[in-house]
Design an enzyme around this catalytic site. Sequence first.
Site, PDB file in Angstrom:
ATOM      1  CG  HIS A 199      -4.544   0.134 -33.627  1.00 33.32           C
ATOM      2  ND1 HIS A 199      -4.337  -0.470 -34.851  1.00 33.32           N
ATOM      3  CD2 HIS A 199      -4.769  -0.870 -32.733  1.00 33.32           C
ATOM      4  CE1 HIS A 199      -4.439  -1.786 -34.715  1.00 33.32           C
ATOM      5  NE2 HIS A 199      -4.685  -2.046 -33.444  1.00 33.32           N
ATOM      6  CG  ASP A 235      -1.636  -6.884 -32.426  1.00 32.51           C
ATOM      7  OD1 ASP A 235      -1.966  -5.984 -31.628  1.00 32.51           O
ATOM      8  OD2 ASP A 235      -2.406  -7.342 -33.289  1.00 32.51           O
ATOM      9  CG  ASP A 267      -6.779  -4.595 -35.669  1.00 38.90           C
ATOM     10  OD1 ASP A 267      -6.227  -4.919 -36.719  1.00 38.90           O
ATOM     11  OD2 ASP A 267      -6.436  -5.010 -34.551  1.00 38.90           O
TER      12      ASP A 267
END
Length: 294
Positions: free
Chosen positions: A63, A67, A213
């Site tokens: 995504h 980071d 995530d």
Amino acid sequence: MEPFKVHILGCGSALPTLKHNATSQIVEVRDKLYMIDCGEGTQIALRRSRISFSRLSAVFLSHLHGDHCLGIVGMISTFGLLGRSTPLHIFAPPAFEPMLKSQIDMFCAGLEFEVIFHGVDTTRQAVIYEDKGVSVETIPLEHRVPCCGFLFREKPTLPHIRREMIDFYQIPVSQIRNIKNGADWTAEDGKIVPNSRLVKPSEPTRTYAFCSDTRYMPTLHEIVKNVNLLYHESTYANDQLKNAENTTTPQPSRPPWWLATPKSANCFWAITAPATKTSRFCSTRREKCFQRAI
């Protein structure tokens, strides 16, 4: 058995620390390297891990949070300085393409290799990459932005020849490839020797699932069921801080080969592996790494 390894280059959160690099991994399958995510500092972690830059053939971005992707342009620039000539394939959400192009035009002019972008639909499970040794599927995840994980499936190899049977029937070397591909053999007396007597099965294939995530998804386990190795994020709310701290302490009830490291005060990364053959933990001053040979 040919190598199938996962190298954890970084497992930190969005907030930089001295102990953890931003998210990035290398999946090594049959001497080919595939990168998952490329946060800041990834190419330094590659150097530290002594992983060859030139063997990297594809990058998969889960995504578009910094980071997980801010290291990609710097790495492409380094590839140019090293004289790379083979194409680099990048798989990411479609919104990344114009940003990537503008940064390459600005910072990487004159590249002597092609950067090929592939837009990824993060909302459905589908095969997005395939070569002779592996296929890669998306795993739809639920995050604040379009996001997916990746499922690496090793492809089966050809069966192994039974040398004693080849010698017994005096089968010429020129026919071994055909036998590996499933052909029977006709002996001198006209008898048909079935292929099953001439070969033995190859090693079972291996799988690796990376789940980045994501919020809780009740059906996610159905996609990753029976994988050999799973890397999955799990997040506790603030009222579960005690449980988050406890994840760094080994518990008898945990699955084998579990590693949890705090990403922040209330969340952690977890690595589980229900099937094990070889394992090695490694650490440096800055990064606690988990290298896994499935």
